[in-house]
Motif scaffolding. Structure first.
Motif, mmCIF file in Angstrom:
data_model
loop_
_atom_site.group_PDB
_atom_site.id
_atom_site.type_symbol
_atom_site.label_atom_id
_atom_site.label_comp_id
_atom_site.label_asym_id
_atom_site.label_seq_id
_atom_site.Cartn_x
_atom_site.Cartn_y
_atom_site.Cartn_z
ATOM 1 N N ASN A 134 0.860 -1.170 0.000
ATOM 2 C CA ASN A 134 0.000 0.000 0.000
ATOM 3 C C ASN A 134 0.905 1.230 0.000
ATOM 4 O OD1 ASN A 134 -1.454 2.260 0.968
ATOM 5 N ND2 ASN A 134 -2.951 0.932 1.967
ATOM 6 N N ALA A 135 0.797 2.056 -1.032
ATOM 7 C CA ALA A 135 1.688 3.209 -1.174
ATOM 8 C C ALA A 135 1.510 4.233 -0.068
ATOM 9 C CB ALA A 135 1.474 3.878 -2.531
ATOM 10 N N GLN A 136 0.357 4.271 0.558
ATOM 11 C CA GLN A 136 0.154 5.208 1.666
ATOM 12 C C GLN A 136 0.886 4.734 2.920
ATOM 13 O OE1 GLN A 136 -4.116 5.434 1.756
ATOM 14 N NE2 GLN A 136 -4.148 7.088 0.264
ATOM 15 N N GLY A 196 8.144 3.873 0.415
ATOM 16 C CA GLY A 196 9.569 3.675 0.164
ATOM 17 C C GLY A 196 10.353 4.802 0.809
ATOM 18 N N ASP A 197 11.571 4.506 1.213
ATOM 19 C CA ASP A 197 12.421 5.497 1.861
ATOM 20 C C ASP A 197 13.870 5.059 1.656
ATOM 21 O OD1 ASP A 197 12.712 7.870 3.501
ATOM 22 O OD2 ASP A 197 13.377 6.533 5.105
ATOM 23 N N VAL A 212 9.086 -9.340 6.653
ATOM 24 C CA VAL A 212 8.946 -7.892 6.624
ATOM 25 C C VAL A 212 10.085 -7.420 5.736
ATOM 26 C CG1 VAL A 212 9.004 -5.761 7.940
ATOM 27 C CG2 VAL A 212 7.777 -7.746 8.836
ATOM 28 N N ASP A 213 9.711 -6.981 4.544
ATOM 29 C CA ASP A 213 10.673 -6.685 3.490
ATOM 30 C C ASP A 213 10.859 -5.185 3.319
ATOM 31 O OD1 ASP A 213 12.446 -7.296 1.448
ATOM 32 O OD2 ASP A 213 10.899 -7.533 -0.076
ATOM 33 N N HIS A 214 12.016 -4.833 2.840
ATOM 34 C CA HIS A 214 12.305 -3.454 2.459
ATOM 35 C C HIS A 214 11.780 -3.264 1.040
ATOM 36 C CE1 HIS A 214 15.300 -4.252 5.595
ATOM 37 N NE2 HIS A 214 15.291 -2.946 5.816
ATOM 38 N N LEU A 215 10.881 -2.303 0.826
ATOM 39 C CA LEU A 215 10.393 -2.047 -0.524
ATOM 40 C C LEU A 215 11.569 -1.674 -1.426
ATOM 41 C CD1 LEU A 215 8.215 -1.713 -2.647
ATOM 42 C CD2 LEU A 215 7.792 0.599 -1.759
ATOM 43 N N LYS A 227 8.424 3.435 6.743
ATOM 44 C CA LYS A 227 7.935 3.876 5.429
ATOM 45 C C LYS A 227 8.479 3.005 4.301
ATOM 46 C CE LYS A 227 9.461 8.053 5.647
ATOM 47 N NZ LYS A 227 9.774 9.475 5.409
ATOM 48 N N ASN A 228 9.462 2.173 4.596
ATOM 49 C CA ASN A 228 10.081 1.326 3.581
ATOM 50 C C ASN A 228 9.875 -0.161 3.872
ATOM 51 O OD1 ASN A 228 11.672 1.218 1.152
ATOM 52 N ND2 ASN A 228 13.379 0.484 2.393
#
Length: 169
Positions: free
Chosen positions: A44-46, A50-51, A96-99, A111-112
């Protein structure tokens, strides 16, 4: 087996309800729409726009870089699950992945981070292949770091298709 399938369908339903359907995460109105069948595999982009860290190609292309900056405490992982409405799950059902992957200068910020499933056609293992390919392309000078970060954050599936084609069954 049936119970596992029902749980997966419930999770996919929740994720689908959380993700906008008109454009890829993190993009503007000029972006093409996402195939609805793929929405459940994107964050979900909200919640997860990404950071990145303030790093350069020279920083991330050093062997061992990602291991030096990886630092996501369990409490932050729990918060990522909670934000996505995942209150319980089978062991090893998600990571739990880093975008934007650490290898591409992604941060450990919430946020990422997002809970990415290990099941389905577009799962965490498939995204790992894209992360490795983009890292290779950035480090050999074929791809600009900011472009790689943008493409993986915008729609990692489209980036996979662009750089690697379709995943092998």
């Amino acid at each position: 087996m049936l119970k596992r399938l029902l749980v997966l369908l419930a999770v996919l339903s929740l994720l689908t309800a959380c993700v906008p359907t008109t454009s890829p995460p993190g993009t503007g109105s000029d972006s093409p729409p996402i195939d609805p069948a793929l929405i459940a595999y994107l964050p979900n982009a909200q919640l997860t726009p990404g950071d990145t860290l303030d790093v350069t190609k020279d920083d991330i292309c050093v062997s061992g870089y990602a291991g030096k900056v990886r630092d996501v405490p369990q409490s932050e992982k729990d918060q990522a699950y909670a934000e996505y409405g995942i209150t319980s799950h089978a062991p090893a059902a998600y990571e739990v992945d880093h975008l934007i992957s650490l290898e591409l200068g992604g941060s450990n910020s919430l946020k990422n981070l997002w809970p990415e499933s290990y099941s389905g056609d577009w799962n965490a293992h498939i995204k790992d292949k894209l992360e490795n390919e983009l890292h290779k392309l950035v480090c050999n000078g074929s791809l600009d770091l900011q472009t790689a970060q943008h493409e993986i954050a915008t729609n990692w599936i489209a980036a996979y298709q662009k750089y690697l084609g379709q995943p092998s069954p």
